[in-house]
Scaffold this motif. Structure first.
Motif, mmCIF file in Angstrom:
data_model
loop_
_atom_site.group_PDB
_atom_site.id
_atom_site.type_symbol
_atom_site.label_atom_id
_atom_site.label_comp_id
_atom_site.label_asym_id
_atom_site.label_seq_id
_atom_site.Cartn_x
_atom_site.Cartn_y
_atom_site.Cartn_z
ATOM 1 N N ALA A 86 2.276 -4.085 4.841
ATOM 2 C CA ALA A 86 1.391 -2.981 4.462
ATOM 3 C C ALA A 86 0.660 -2.454 5.682
ATOM 4 C CB ALA A 86 0.364 -3.433 3.423
ATOM 5 N N ASP A 120 -2.295 -0.377 -4.086
ATOM 6 C CA ASP A 120 -3.597 -0.577 -3.457
ATOM 7 C C ASP A 120 -3.704 -2.006 -2.946
ATOM 8 O OD1 ASP A 120 -6.393 0.687 -3.069
ATOM 9 O OD2 ASP A 120 -6.823 -1.272 -3.963
ATOM 10 N N VAL A 121 -4.410 -2.185 -1.839
ATOM 11 C CA VAL A 121 -4.513 -3.514 -1.226
ATOM 12 C C VAL A 121 -5.255 -4.502 -2.113
ATOM 13 C CG1 VAL A 121 -4.371 -2.648 1.131
ATOM 14 C CG2 VAL A 121 -6.606 -2.815 0.026
ATOM 15 N N SER A 141 0.849 -1.184 0.000
ATOM 16 C CA SER A 141 0.000 0.000 0.000
ATOM 17 C C SER A 141 0.887 1.237 0.000
ATOM 18 C CB SER A 141 -0.926 0.014 1.223
ATOM 19 O OG SER A 141 -1.606 1.243 1.345
ATOM 20 N N VAL A 157 -2.852 -1.060 6.642
ATOM 21 C CA VAL A 157 -4.198 -1.179 6.074
ATOM 22 C C VAL A 157 -5.192 -0.513 7.006
ATOM 23 C CG1 VAL A 157 -5.972 -2.758 5.228
ATOM 24 C CG2 VAL A 157 -3.548 -3.374 5.007
#
Length: 562
Positions: A167, A145-146, A115, A169
């Motif tokens: 990441a 982007d996840v 991310s 999130v």
């Protein structure tokens, strides 16, 4: 942190894993040449000495197809736009000293920064952690982007021995992270390449970044462990023989109270006396004269109804075990505690957490000075009327927990025994956790067990943002002690504080100036220079928030938190 058992992953999100070559999609190639965060550099020669916390940016060679860049380069912060920008040398980054890296570990580790959120901090933390584990020659890539993490992780697994997906999130619905963990687990099984999910999800970006320093080393240790196993260094040991206590056989000679109690508990459960309601009903049925106490002859009737086959000596042993005050009869509290009084491990750990909070000087016992450091008794009715002193009131509060030996000192065993009595009348472990966390201002918890008694303040940051932050474990911090609040927030990792504002509407600036919100009566707030170490009792007592927050813990209804 929470003591609840983690449930199986769930949620409504799903990720599809596409089959194909190890080439990244065209979109990634386009980003690779448009100033995105696909190529990074990190100088492994600096590992033994210093690690840059903000690595330098290196543009990808023009016209290259997708290849994972060597961890010989450190990551550039994600570009906020898709437009190509000229390469510029960043300012010198602060340097963190690495103590002693581990011996070199052979094998290729692939790192996926999943991310753009906090990507520079994530990359620096993982780089330092891998260096400390002696892992070199790693490669990395990123995805903005996840939603593309699973696809990219599968491609990375095709060229690596182990993959770390790191990441930050933001997952307020608590569905994205479980779904990602499930998808990454499926990739690991499908490719036979371990995929380590390094997913950090906290309420705020600052909290997430603060967690990296403790979580990234765990990801690196897991990667090193996998590489050791792949290199044939798996150590096998015999499983130790378990120690299993034999269930005592019920014979006329058995006179152990605990063994007999275990038999009685199982019999009560089999007859429907499982929760508080069931045990209460059993007590009322046995109490023939409605005295609220079970005499010995009434207790004999209970044992007879269960057809346990006990002799008179065994019945007397169990009766005396219930009758803790040696009054000759069993009252309802003794009956409940005898059946359910022992804390399970989850409740026991929560009680010990509360004891640690109350033990202000960390001496291992709680004394009057520990209580006075956390509570203010100046507004107790008896203190106001002059009948008793503050120390007398606090000593009475301390005596509540001084259950085994009345010596003015509360040990962990006594504290556990006190809450064992409380625990016996609470069926639900979640409710018990909520009660403990709120009574003793212990931060953490999950779902409806999460603490709601610790103070929250509005924080103004240096970049103009405003966030609501929790003052964690705030027992002993008064509503007017803004200096202590700022210091606690800094300890929690919130360092760019310009001002904080509480329920009183007063903004306390770090430089010491206080400004009231519009429509709020102006009041001078304490400053770093002249604030006392503890606010005056009059200020603490007159604050309505303090009066509400001070009602935590058994016997504390007339005591106020500082």
């Amino acid at each position: 942190p929470t003591s609840r058992v983690i449930r199986a992953p769930g949620g409504g999100s799903s990720f599809s894993i596409a089959e194909g070559s190890t080439e990244l999609p065209a979109a990634n190639k386009h980003r690779h040449t448009q100033g995105g965060a696909s190529t990074f550099s990190f100088n492994n020669e600096q590992v033994a000495g210093n690690v840059q916390s903000t690595p330098a940016k290196k543009p990808a060679p023009a016209g290259t197809s997708n290849t994972f860049s060597s961890w010989g380069d450190a990551p550039a912060p994600p570009s906020p736009s898709r437009q190509a920008r000229p390469t510029t040398a960043p300012p010198a980054a602060p340097v963190a000293t690495v103590k002693k890296p581990a011996a070199p570990t052979s094998g290729k580790v692939g790192v996926l920064i999943g991310s753009e959120l906090g990507a520079d901090a994530v990359t620096a933390a993982v780089a330092k952690a891998l260096a400390m584990e002696g892992i070199s020659g790693s490669v990395m890539t990123s995805t903005p982007d996840v939603s593309t993490i699973a696809f990219t992780a599968k491609k990375l697994a095709a060229v690596c021995d182990v993959v770390i997906v790191a990441a930050i999130v933001m997952d307020p619905s608590n569905t994205i992270v479980p779904s990602l963990q499930t998808a990454l687990s499926q990739i690991s099984m499908a490719t036979d390449v371990p995929v380590i999910p390094g997913l950090v999800s906290q309420d705020s970006l600052l909290e997430s970044k603060a967690m990296l320093s403790t979580m990234a080393p765990n990801w690196a240790k897991a990667a090193a462990s996998v590489l050791h196993m792949k290199n044939g260094k798996l150590t096998l040991e015999a499983v130790p023989e378990p120690v299993i206590e034999a269930v005592p056989e019920l014979t006329p000679e058995l006179d152990d109270a605990n063994a007999l109690m275990a038999v009685l508990r199982e019999s009560l459960k089999a007859h429907g006396a499982r929760g508080i309601a069931g045990i209460s009903r059993k007590f009322r049925i046995a109490d023939d004269d409605n005295s609220g106490r079970l005499e010995f002859k009434e207790f004999v009737k209970v044992i007879g109804e269960h057809a346990l086959g006990w002799n008179a000596k065994q019945i007397r042993t169990v009766f005396d075990h219930f009758d803790s005050d040696r009054s000759g009869a069993i009252d309802f509290d003794e009956f409940i505690f005898g059946i359910r009084g022992h804390l399970n491990e989850r409740r026991r750990q929560l009680v010990l957490m509360a004891f640690e909070i109350l033990d202000a000087d960390h001496s291992g016992v709680v004394e009057l000075n520990d209580i006075s450091a956390k509570y203010n008794a100046s507004k107790h009715p008896d203190v106001i009327s002059g009948k008793r002193t503050s120390d007398d009131v606090l000593r009475e509060f301390l005596d509540t927990f001084d259950t085994i030996e009345k010596d003015g000192i509360v040990t962990p065993e006594e504290f556990i025994k006190y809450y064992g009595n409380c625990s016996s009348s609470i069926d639900d472990d979640d409710y018990f956790e909520l009660m403990i966390r709120n009574a003793w201002h212990i931060s953490g918890g999950e779902g409806w067990c999460a603490n709601s008694s610790c103070r929250r303040v509005l924080v103004g940051h240096a970049d103009g943002r405003q966030t609501v932050e929790e003052i964690k474990n705030d027992l002993g911090i008064g509503a007017d002690d803004k200096q202590m609040m700022v210091e606690r927030l800094i300890e929690q990792g919130v360092t760019d504080i310009v001002y904080i504002e509480g329920n009183d509407g007063v903004k306390f600036h770090v430089n010491g100036a206080a400004a009231a919100a519009p429509g709020t009566p102006t009041r001078r707030a304490p400053t770093f220079a002249d604030s006392p170490t503890r606010p005056s009792t009059a200020q603490a007592a007159n604050n309505p928030v303090n009066r509400r927050r001070g009602q935590g813990g058994a016997g504390a209804s007339t005591l106020q938190l500082f």
